[in-house]
Scaffold this active site. Structure first.
Site, short mmCIF file in Angstrom:
data_model
loop_
_atom_site.label_atom_id
_atom_site.label_comp_id
_atom_site.label_asym_id
_atom_site.label_seq_id
_atom_site.Cartn_x
_atom_site.Cartn_y
_atom_site.Cartn_z
N HIS A 40 41.89 18.81 -22.29
CA HIS A 40 41.02 20.61 -22.56
C HIS A 40 40.35 20.51 -20.90
O HIS A 40 39.76 19.73 -20.66
CB HIS A 40 40.23 21.02 -23.69
CG HIS A 40 40.06 22.29 -23.49
ND1 HIS A 40 38.96 22.92 -23.62
CD2 HIS A 40 40.69 23.41 -23.31
CE1 HIS A 40 38.79 23.69 -23.72
NE2 HIS A 40 39.84 24.50 -23.12
N HIS A 65 42.82 32.37 -22.43
CA HIS A 65 43.81 31.41 -22.72
C HIS A 65 44.61 32.50 -23.13
O HIS A 65 45.82 32.37 -23.47
CB HIS A 65 43.12 31.00 -24.94
CG HIS A 65 42.21 30.33 -24.13
ND1 HIS A 65 40.98 30.07 -23.89
CD2 HIS A 65 42.38 29.05 -24.10
CE1 HIS A 65 40.50 29.28 -23.89
NE2 HIS A 65 41.35 28.52 -23.72
N ARG A 137 31.11 36.83 -11.04
CA ARG A 137 31.48 35.04 -11.57
C ARG A 137 31.52 35.66 -12.85
O ARG A 137 29.28 34.46 -12.46
CB ARG A 137 32.40 34.40 -10.37
CG ARG A 137 32.98 33.03 -11.03
CD ARG A 137 32.67 32.55 -12.24
NE ARG A 137 34.57 31.29 -12.86
CZ ARG A 137 34.84 31.22 -14.12
NH1 ARG A 137 34.42 32.12 -14.38
NH2 ARG A 137 35.16 30.20 -13.26
N CYS A 184 32.06 30.98 -4.72
CA CYS A 184 32.38 30.28 -5.38
C CYS A 184 33.38 29.04 -5.31
O CYS A 184 34.03 29.41 -4.02
CB CYS A 184 33.07 30.97 -6.44
SG CYS A 184 33.16 30.28 -7.99
N TYR A 322 32.94 21.71 -11.92
CA TYR A 322 32.58 21.96 -10.86
C TYR A 322 31.95 20.90 -9.24
O TYR A 322 30.97 20.81 -8.94
CB TYR A 322 31.23 22.87 -10.47
CG TYR A 322 31.67 24.16 -10.89
CD1 TYR A 322 32.54 24.82 -10.62
CD2 TYR A 322 30.70 25.01 -12.11
CE1 TYR A 322 33.13 26.27 -10.48
CE2 TYR A 322 31.36 25.98 -12.39
CZ TYR A 322 32.35 26.41 -11.87
OH TYR A 322 32.73 28.00 -11.95
C1 HEM Z 1 40.49 27.02 -20.32
C2 HEM Z 1 43.19 25.35 -23.47
C3 HEM Z 1 41.18 25.90 -26.91
C4 HEM Z 1 37.32 27.18 -23.91
C5 HEM Z 1 41.79 26.56 -21.02
C6 HEM Z 1 42.98 26.00 -19.84
C7 HEM Z 1 44.36 25.63 -21.08
C8 HEM Z 1 43.01 25.62 -22.35
C9 HEM Z 1 45.65 25.55 -20.09
C10 HEM Z 1 42.99 25.68 -18.70
C11 HEM Z 1 43.96 27.19 -18.49
C12 HEM Z 1 44.08 28.20 -17.45
O1 HEM Z 1 43.30 27.86 -16.39
O2 HEM Z 1 44.96 28.81 -16.51
C13 HEM Z 1 43.59 25.97 -24.58
C14 HEM Z 1 44.05 25.53 -26.22
C15 HEM Z 1 43.31 25.07 -27.31
C16 HEM Z 1 42.26 25.79 -26.44
C17 HEM Z 1 46.02 25.07 -25.67
C18 HEM Z 1 42.87 25.32 -28.47
C19 HEM Z 1 43.82 25.06 -29.09
C20 HEM Z 1 39.22 26.75 -26.70
C21 HEM Z 1 38.59 26.72 -27.12
C22 HEM Z 1 37.43 27.14 -26.35
C23 HEM Z 1 37.83 27.14 -24.88
C24 HEM Z 1 38.25 26.49 -28.46
C25 HEM Z 1 36.02 27.96 -26.57
C26 HEM Z 1 35.26 28.08 -28.38
C27 HEM Z 1 37.90 26.85 -22.61
C28 HEM Z 1 37.59 27.54 -21.32
C29 HEM Z 1 38.28 27.22 -20.48
C30 HEM Z 1 39.12 26.84 -20.83
C31 HEM Z 1 35.86 27.57 -21.17
C32 HEM Z 1 37.69 27.87 -18.85
C33 HEM Z 1 37.69 28.18 -18.32
C34 HEM Z 1 37.87 28.38 -16.80
O3 HEM Z 1 36.41 28.01 -16.37
O4 HEM Z 1 38.02 27.92 -15.26
N1 HEM Z 1 41.87 26.18 -22.10
N2 HEM Z 1 42.32 25.65 -24.91
N3 HEM Z 1 39.56 26.62 -25.73
N4 HEM Z 1 39.33 26.95 -22.06
FE1 HEM Z 1 40.57 26.28 -23.43
N1 MTE Z 2 24.90 32.32 -14.04
C1 MTE Z 2 25.10 32.69 -15.51
N2 MTE Z 2 24.17 32.35 -16.98
N3 MTE Z 2 26.74 32.63 -15.99
C2 MTE Z 2 27.35 31.77 -15.01
O1 MTE Z 2 28.53 32.40 -15.89
N4 MTE Z 2 28.38 32.09 -13.51
C3 MTE Z 2 28.48 30.90 -12.04
C4 MTE Z 2 26.65 31.50 -11.70
N5 MTE Z 2 25.83 31.42 -12.04
C5 MTE Z 2 27.51 32.09 -14.19
C6 MTE Z 2 26.18 31.95 -13.09
C7 MTE Z 2 29.11 31.19 -10.64
S1 MTE Z 2 30.13 30.08 -11.22
C8 MTE Z 2 29.17 31.68 -9.33
S2 MTE Z 2 30.52 31.47 -8.51
C9 MTE Z 2 27.91 33.27 -9.30
O2 MTE Z 2 27.45 32.58 -10.67
C10 MTE Z 2 28.25 33.74 -8.94
O3 MTE Z 2 27.37 34.98 -8.46
P1 MTE Z 2 27.92 36.41 -8.64
O4 MTE Z 2 28.47 37.22 -9.21
O5 MTE Z 2 26.40 36.79 -8.75
O6 MTE Z 2 28.74 36.48 -7.87
#
Ligand code: HEM
Ligand code: MTE
Length: 467
Positions: A40, A65, A137, A184, A322
């Site tokens: 994931h 998602h 962001r 970023c 990151y």
């Molecule tokens: C990112 C799939 C469940 C939180 C992603 C991505 C995929 C994915 C493919 C990348 C998407 C992209 O960047 O285009 C799935 C699948 C799940 C699932 C198939 C369940 C079967 C969850 C759950 C959570 C979660 C339950 C939170 C509680 C996140 C987060 C990201 C992410 C935080 C990263 C976003 C980022 O910073 O780029 N997931 N996810 N996911 N997912 Fe999930």
């Molecule tokens: N701080 C908190 N608490 N939550 C966040 O999601 N995002 C981070 C950082 N600080 C973030 C955070 C990221 S990935 C970036 S690039 C910068 O905040 C973006 O700052 P800006 O939204 O003021 O441009």
């Protein structure tokens, strides 16, 4: 094909761990996602929050998602359907209902959480980016913080916790102002995706902006809490926690090396002002960290707590995101423990005008852009080519010139040059050189990485020449 077996929500609820297998529901369908947990992109701990229950409340929080490629991935894990009497959707509120209004000119990469960049041609119109256009962001909903009851917690040596209100911070510590560019890690990620798909938001060239930040020095606050510079000798880290929390109660967090915060001349701020205005909600109201020269992710917004630790922040964003990897590493082989967290960023530049695909008249052309490097390394030169890199000219740099080793903000640049008389198309290229004579790599392929971070190859814009 054969009909899927039918399960109750109770039966799904028995599959909550890798040992019992991990099941989830989405709509009226049941999925066994055990084999996807380790893969994931959002981390193992996040996906396990949904184990045994419905995905909807979590995906309402992380709208990344709601894309076809995610649903397609999920479909591969289908094992059953919910019994008809249990198919009604779990009810939920919109966790983003309290987000602030935003400027309509922003190009939105994701609405929930809110991620947006200004149009490139507006980005370099002014040296300081207006607050409303500054890239945003967020990983989570914007927390509603009441200034009157706000207290910053600072953990001192021995675990004693100091609580500081905003008026106390402003009264006790001298005000310090610094012009700092934030970038970023994913800026220009879309260029990397064109080489090979990466996971992450498709940022253009404008996930970077500059402001004059006002606040107190982190080193003054840490000194007040009882830390001296001598701790810098050890391998210590200053950890930050935001007040934005996910459904599992985990706050956004990050850390920086202790010496970055405490070194002589350290300009790390706890900022309450942005371009002379109160910090806007999207940018961390009422208080955020500004770490000059360091990747955006460490600049924690809505700052709730500061502590000093032998370990880096345990946060997902410090440990499992990151970070940079070899082009040889992909999601099936990645081990996040093997790479250091990104801190100082490499040298960067991009063209903001003309726009890709534009038509420019023959005669003379003005090319504009920005250039910046991490770690306080100033930009000493920007080279521009109109013929794909065969011949070069040196651009004129504008904007604040900051001290050596403390060049925290970008330079804007421009070049006015004759358009070659026989050219029907121009392949415009820019590249910057920083104070350590670091240069940008010429192509994207050798720096491709699965998360699409640190995308700093020569920037190229192709335009057509016509009356
Ligand atoms: C990112 C799939 C469940 C939180 C992603 C991505 C995929 C994915 C493919 C990348 C998407 C992209 O960047 O285009 C799935 C699948 C799940 C699932 C198939 C369940 C079967 C969850 C759950 C959570 C979660 C339950 C939170 C509680 C996140 C987060 C990201 C992410 C935080 C990263 C976003 C980022 O910073 O780029 N997931 N996810 N996911 N997912 Fe999930
Ligand atoms: N701080 C908190 N608490 N939550 C966040 O999601 N995002 C981070 C950082 N600080 C973030 C955070 C990221 S990935 C970036 S690039 C910068 O905040 C973006 O700052 P800006 O939204 O003021 O441009």
């Amino acid at each position: 094909g054969a009909p899927y077996p039918v399960f109750t929500r109770q039966e799904v609820g028995r599959h909550r761990s890798l040992a019992e297998r991990v099941w989830v529901t989405y709509g009226h369908e049941v999925f066994d996602i055990t084999d996807f947990v380790e893969l994931h992109p959002g981390g193992k701990s996040k996906i396990l929050l949904a184990a045994g229950g419905a995905l909807e409340p979590f995906w309402a929080m992380y709208a990344v998602h709601s894309q076809e490629h995610v649903l397609q991935l999920l479909r591969a894990y289908k094992v059953g359907e919910l019994s008809p009497e249990q198919q009604s959707q779990p009810t939920q509120g919109d966790p983003y209902a309290g987000d602030p209004p935003r400027h309509p000119a922003l190009k939105v990469n994701s609405l929930k959480p809110f991620n947006a960049e200004p149009p490139a041609e507006l980005l370099t119109e002014t040296y300081l980016t207006p607050n409303q256009l500054f890239f945003k962001r967020n990983h989570l909903p914007v927390p509603a913080v009441a200034a009157a009851s706000y207290r910053l917690q600072v953990e001192g040596p021995g675990g004693r916790v100091l609580e500081l209100s905003l008026p106390e911070l402003k009264r006790r510590f001298p005000k310090h102002e610094v012009t700092v560019t934030l970038q970023c890690a994913g800026n220009r990620r879309s260029e990397m995706s064109r080489v090979r798909q990466v996971k992450g938001l498709e940022w253009g060239v404008a996930a970077i902006s500059t402001a004059r930040w006002g606040g107190v020095r982190l080193r003054d606050v840490l000194a007040h809490a009882g830390y001296g510079e001598e701790e810098a000798a050890g391998e210590q880290h200053v950890c930050f926690e935001g007040l934005d929390k996910d459904l599992g109660g985990a706050a956004y967090g990050a850390s920086i090396p202790f010496r970055t915060a405490m070194g002589r001349g350290a300009d790390v701020l706890l900022a309450y002002e942005m371009n002379g205005e109160e910090l806007p909600r999207d940018h961390g109201y009422p208080l955020r960290v500004v770490v000059p020269g360091v990747v955006g992710a460490r600049n924690v917004k809505w700052l709730g707590r500061v502590s000093v630790s032998r370990e880096e922040s345990p946060s997902h964003w410090q440990q499992n995101d990151y970070k940079g990897f070899s082009p040889a590493v992909d999601w099936d082989t990645v081990d996040f423990t093997t790479a250091p967290a990104i801190q100082e960023l490499p040298v960067q530049s991009a063209i903001t005008a003309p726009a890709p695909g534009a038509t420019v008249p023959p005669g003379e052309l003005t090319v504009k852009g920005y250039a910046w490097s991490g770690g306080g390394r100033g930009v000493v030169r920007v080279d521009v080519s109109l013929d794909g890199g065969r011949t070069w000219r040196v651009a004129e740099l504008t904007g604040e010139e900051q001290g050596p080793g403390r060049a925290w903000a970008w330079r804007l640049w421009q070049l006015t040059a004759p358009v070659p008389p026989d050219a029907a198309e121009l392949d415009i290229v820019c590249k910057a050189v920083d104070a350590s004579y670091n240069v940008q790599p010429d192509t994207v392929e050798p720096i491709w990485n699965l998360r699409g971070v640190l995308s700093n190859a020569w920037h190229r814009v192709r335009v057509t020449v016509a009356e």
